[in-house]
Design an enzyme around this catalytic site. Structure first.
Site, mmCIF file in Angstrom:
data_model
loop_
_atom_site.group_PDB
_atom_site.id
_atom_site.type_symbol
_atom_site.label_atom_id
_atom_site.label_comp_id
_atom_site.label_asym_id
_atom_site.label_seq_id
_atom_site.Cartn_x
_atom_site.Cartn_y
_atom_site.Cartn_z
ATOM 1 N N GLU A 123 12.167 5.071 9.588
ATOM 2 C CA GLU A 123 12.180 4.014 8.584
ATOM 3 C C GLU A 123 12.834 4.511 7.288
ATOM 4 O O GLU A 123 12.505 5.584 6.786
ATOM 5 C CB GLU A 123 10.749 3.552 8.301
ATOM 6 C CG GLU A 123 10.656 2.412 7.296
ATOM 7 C CD GLU A 123 9.220 2.049 6.959
ATOM 8 O OE1 GLU A 123 9.005 0.929 6.474
ATOM 9 O OE2 GLU A 123 8.319 2.885 7.178
ATOM 10 N N LYS A 198 11.269 -6.291 8.625
ATOM 11 C CA LYS A 198 9.855 -5.886 8.747
ATOM 12 C C LYS A 198 8.921 -7.063 8.482
ATOM 13 O O LYS A 198 8.985 -7.709 7.442
ATOM 14 C CB LYS A 198 9.592 -4.748 7.768
ATOM 15 C CG LYS A 198 8.204 -4.144 7.810
ATOM 16 C CD LYS A 198 8.161 -2.940 6.877
ATOM 17 C CE LYS A 198 6.805 -2.248 6.865
ATOM 18 N NZ LYS A 198 6.840 -1.024 6.025
ATOM 19 N N CYS A 235 7.139 0.125 11.202
ATOM 20 C CA CYS A 235 6.016 0.807 10.533
ATOM 21 C C CYS A 235 4.685 0.055 10.623
ATOM 22 O O CYS A 235 4.026 0.064 11.643
ATOM 23 C CB CYS A 235 6.380 1.102 9.078
ATOM 24 S SG CYS A 235 5.315 2.361 8.319
#
Length: 392
Positions: A123, A198, A235
């Site tokens: 990331e 995300k 994540c």
């Protein structure tokens, strides 16, 4: 377990001499003291366990599937890269970016020479994970979809006929300079296949990411490449089971989880969540975490009552692969850069779906009904109270 995994230690002498293709030392504490970030002198939790438990439990081979009568094996070679930043956070931003690219170039070359078909980076790999600071100047690291990092990786994708997942901080110039946490999927011809932003942003401790970018608006896309169907669960999304589920419903065969998370917060969960997702959704998962402790020039405070401090904590690496049959590779180092390579037969995904029947036995209509009611302001939980409790 029946796995094939290769950890490439690009910091070793042999790794430098052979372009990073040397296999890392498997275990035992380093003789010259215990390095910062190691766990009792071992590179990773798996190495510690391997030294104290039956080593047969930790064999490293390939993920196999049963031979089928009507389908040929669909073996792909997949790689994960974890890395630390290359320069202090006080260095000029342009120098930091250049140094990180120079650090990763030999690792990507090693993946290409090793025949990796699909490679995923960590990331926000092009920058320090500065979202703890709440300082807006770090927004300068944001770049367009076709920006500097994508152009750098496009050349390597073409050179090695390799699909590359490029997680960046995206600046969306078409929508008022909005910033997103984005994964750019680069095809094996160097083309941009698509993007995913995300979905979930943490609000815990030093994770002040909502100061910088918005929750994603791309849903749960699955990208069909010449090597298989892949998705990216960035994540914090790994903590949300429905996020994993959605990628599976859209047909993913490999889901990458590029992350940046620290030991004090999440390490006990790290070996568990991805394996659970792989089992429940009948796909492979590649989990990547960055490495090292990044110190910033200005101290900052967090929402958990700690006194002001200058670092996020130790990013514990420990990247690994999980399979739908509950097997997994050993994780790589807790404190060093590394490339993890694993062969996997994607036929295993369908075979496990047939075996367990999770898709057929799930009651999605029940879940959909509950979620629909839950989203309404007048939602009332389905709780049946024992009548005798009301008499007390």
């Amino acid at each position: 377990m029946d796995l094939k995994a290769m950890e490439l230690d690009l910091n070793s002498k042999q790794g430098k001499e052979n372009g990073g293709e040397a296999e890392a030392e498997a275990k035992s504490p380093l003789s010259r003291g215990v390095p910062q970030g190691s766990i009792h002198g071992f590179d990773s939790l798996y190495r510690l366990l391997e030294a104290t438990l039956n080593p047969e439990v930790f064999q490293a081979f390939r993920f196999r599937a049963d031979e089928e009568a009507l389908r040929q094996p669909r073996v792909v070679r997949v790689g994960l890269i974890q890395n630390s930043i290359a320069l202090p956070t006080t260095a000029p931003f342009s120098d930091q970016k250049k140094a990180i690219m120079q650090r990763l170039k030999p690792m990507i070359d090693a993946a290409g020479v090793s025949g990796v078909n699909i490679l995923c980076l960590q990331e926000a790999w092009m920058m320090p994970f500065a979202f703890c600071t709440r300082e807006k100047r770090w927004c300068e690291f944001a770049e367009p979809i076709d920006g500097e990092s994508t152009q750098f990786l496009q050349d390597l994708a073409r050179k090695y006929n390799m699909v590359i997942v490029n997680p960046i901080l995206e600046r969306d110039s078409k929508h008022g300079e909005v910033i997103w946490n984005t994964a750019v999927i680069i095809g094996n011809q160097g083309n941009i296949v698509g993007t995913h932003r995300k979905n979930h942003i943490p609000r815990v401790g030093d994770f002040n990411e909502s100061t910088y970018y918005m929750e994603g608006n791309t849903g749960h896309p699955v990208f069909e490449t010449c090597y298989g169907k892949i998705a990216v669960n960035i994540c914090y999304g790994r903590h949300h089971p429905l996020n994993w589920l959605a990628f599976g419903l859209n047909g993913a065969e490999i889901v990458f989880n590029p992350s940046a998370t620290v030991g004090e917060l999440s390490e006990p969960m790290w070996p568990i969540e991805a394996r659970n997702a792989a089992i429940a959704n009948s796909y492979f998962v590649g989990s990547i975490n960055r490495v090292g402790t990044e110190t910033f020039p200005n101290p900052f405070t967090s929402g958990d009552g700690k006194p002001q401090h200058s670092d996020f904590g130790h990013f514990y690496g420990s990247s690994y692969f999980s399979a739908p049959d509950a097997s997994c590779t050993p994780s790589i180092s807790r404190h060093r850069d590394g490339l993890l390579v694993s062969d996997m037969d994607l036929n295993l995904c369908r075979q496990l779906k047939d075996k367990w029947g999770f898709r057929m036995t799930a009651r999605y209509e029940l879940y959909a009904n509950l979620l629909s009611r839950y989203l309404k302001p007048d939602f009332s939980p389905q709780v049946i109270t024992d009548p005798s409790l009301q008499k007390r």
